[in-house]
Scaffold this active site. Structure first.
Site, PDB file in Angstrom:
ATOM      1  N   TYR A 221       5.691 -11.775   6.532  1.00 53.37           N
ATOM      2  CA  TYR A 221       4.452 -11.727   5.638  1.00 53.37           C
ATOM      3  C   TYR A 221       4.568 -12.665   4.628  1.00 53.37           C
ATOM      4  O   TYR A 221       5.137 -12.185   3.587  1.00 53.37           O
ATOM      5  CB  TYR A 221       4.419 -10.119   5.385  1.00 53.37           C
ATOM      6  CG  TYR A 221       3.853  -9.325   4.701  1.00 53.37           C
ATOM      7  CD1 TYR A 221       2.369  -9.731   3.921  1.00 53.37           C
ATOM      8  CD2 TYR A 221       4.040  -7.941   3.760  1.00 53.37           C
ATOM      9  CE1 TYR A 221       1.220  -8.963   3.764  1.00 53.37           C
ATOM     10  CE2 TYR A 221       3.051  -7.818   3.545  1.00 53.37           C
ATOM     11  CZ  TYR A 221       1.545  -8.308   2.672  1.00 53.37           C
ATOM     12  OH  TYR A 221       1.532  -7.487   2.362  1.00 53.37           O
TER      13      TYR A 221
ATOM     14  N   LYS B 212       1.851 -11.892   9.412  1.00 49.88           N
ATOM     15  CA  LYS B 212       0.217 -11.456   8.301  1.00 49.88           C
ATOM     16  C   LYS B 212       0.034 -12.314   7.234  1.00 49.88           C
ATOM     17  O   LYS B 212       0.699 -12.449   6.672  1.00 49.88           O
ATOM     18  CB  LYS B 212       1.176  -9.898   8.350  1.00 49.88           C
ATOM     19  CG  LYS B 212       0.502  -9.195   6.935  1.00 49.88           C
ATOM     20  CD  LYS B 212       0.506  -7.727   6.142  1.00 49.88           C
ATOM     21  CE  LYS B 212      -0.885  -7.438   5.505  1.00 49.88           C
ATOM     22  NZ  LYS B 212      -0.219  -6.107   4.779  1.00 49.88           N
TER      23      LYS B 212
ATOM     24  N   THR C  63       0.730  -0.976   0.007  1.00 53.11           N
ATOM     25  CA  THR C  63       0.174  -0.086  -0.185  1.00 53.11           C
ATOM     26  C   THR C  63       0.989   1.323  -0.205  1.00 53.11           C
ATOM     27  O   THR C  63       0.378   2.139  -0.807  1.00 53.11           O
ATOM     28  CB  THR C  63      -0.767   0.013   1.308  1.00 53.11           C
ATOM     29  OG1 THR C  63      -1.626  -1.319   0.847  1.00 53.11           O
ATOM     30  CG2 THR C  63      -2.150   1.336   1.294  1.00 53.11           C
TER      31      THR C  63
END
Length: 311
Positions: free
Chosen positions: A137, A165, A49
């Site tokens: 992640y 994550k 993001t």
């Protein structure tokens, strides 16, 4: 705080750019303050993001430093350190420590296909040498190197690995990770989903929170969902999850999540600039649907009056 005990809502924030497409650290500081004031439990910088592939090393440092300074210890800052080589990841981990981050989060190296043994060795090397706690992640769609629940559980056994994550569309894999890590191995780790549309469901099966693009746009709603779920009101959490789906659709499907995240913040009166090329902006139709999704949550500003714009 001990990051293995991290719980709650961690927005994965955009990287603000100014009109000349430079990193806008003042805007990053304002965004950070707004998110903290709205109750988030941590902030993740320089992830997808945050357009990390569009940032050079110095810009990644500038962004993380600005966010850490603005947060001023009120919430932990987790710096994204994704890169293709172990050597570069470790350099980015050292930068993050110097720039005030509390932890780092990284995907497996991408581009080259890697066997599970190489991924395990990568995370072991990073965890051994990182000056900060490491979050794993798993994002197979973007890295091309997926991680099985068994591999994730193995990696999470390292003392300097704080948590996970899990950006995997199959929620069952997160369930398997939680079972393997907690029930089978008896480990205390921070186990988060990274999929906004899974948040309520993930909490119901024992996840500790979310790394969330939506929380960087509507932090008050995502924090509220977490709060009602933590209080045991699964029905209210499910209702909030469904209310958020028109927005989450923009963040998980076409046209991609960076442009919608930046435009949604603009619609809320928070200017963070546009995505860097070659990422596209939104069409007029997409902008209208995004504004409608925010209006359904009670947070969008009115659409501009064309007559007022043109005089």
């Amino acid at each position: 705080m001990q990051l293995q005990a991290l719980r709650g809502v961690v927005p994965a924030i955009v990287t603000p750019f100014d009109a000349q497409h430079n990193v806008d650290t003042d805007a990053a500081g304002r965004l950070t303050g707004w998110l903290v004031d709205n109750g988030v439990h941590g902030i993740m910088t320089t992830g997808g993001t945050g357009e990390f592939p569009h940032l050079d090393r110095g810009e990644r440092r500038d962004l993380t430093r600005a966010v850490a300074q603005a947060a001023a210890g009120r919430v932990p800052i987790l710096a994204g350190t994704a890169a293709c080589s172990t050597r570069e990841v470790l350099s980015l981990c050292e930068d993050a420590a110097d720039d005030g981050a509390d932890g780092v989060i990284t995907v497996p190296p991408y581009y080259f296909p890697l066997p599970a043994s190489a991924i395990a060795e990568f995370f072991g090397s990073v965890a051994d040498r990182s000056p900060l706690p490491v979050f794993v992640y798993n994002n197979p769609l973007y890295t091309g190197n997926g991680m099985s629940p068994a591999l994730i559980a193995e990696i999470l056994g390292h003392d300097n690995i704080a948590g996970l994550k899990q950006s995997e569309p199959d929620l069952g894999q997160l369930v398997e990770v939680i079972h393997e890590v907690r029930t089978v191995r008896g480990l205390t780790r921070s186990l988060f989903t990274g999929v906004d549309s899974q948040f309520a469901a993930a909490l119901s099966v024992g996840a500790d929170g979310i790394y969330s693009t939506a929380a960087g746009i509507v932090p008050e709603q995502i924090v509220r969902l977490y709060s009602v779920a933590a209080a045991g009101d699964a029905r209210a959490a499910a209702d909030l999850q469904l209310e958020l789906q028109p927005l989450n659709r923009f963040l998980e499907y076409d046209p991609g999540y960076v442009a919608p995240a930046k435009q949604a913040l603009r619609m809320r009166g928070i200017e963070v600039g546009d995505p860097r090329a070659p990422l596209p902006g939104l069409t007029d139709g997409e902008l209208a649907r995004l504004r409608s999704a925010l209006a359904g949550l009670g947070v969008a500003s009115p659409a501009p009056d064309p007559a007022a714009v043109t005089g």
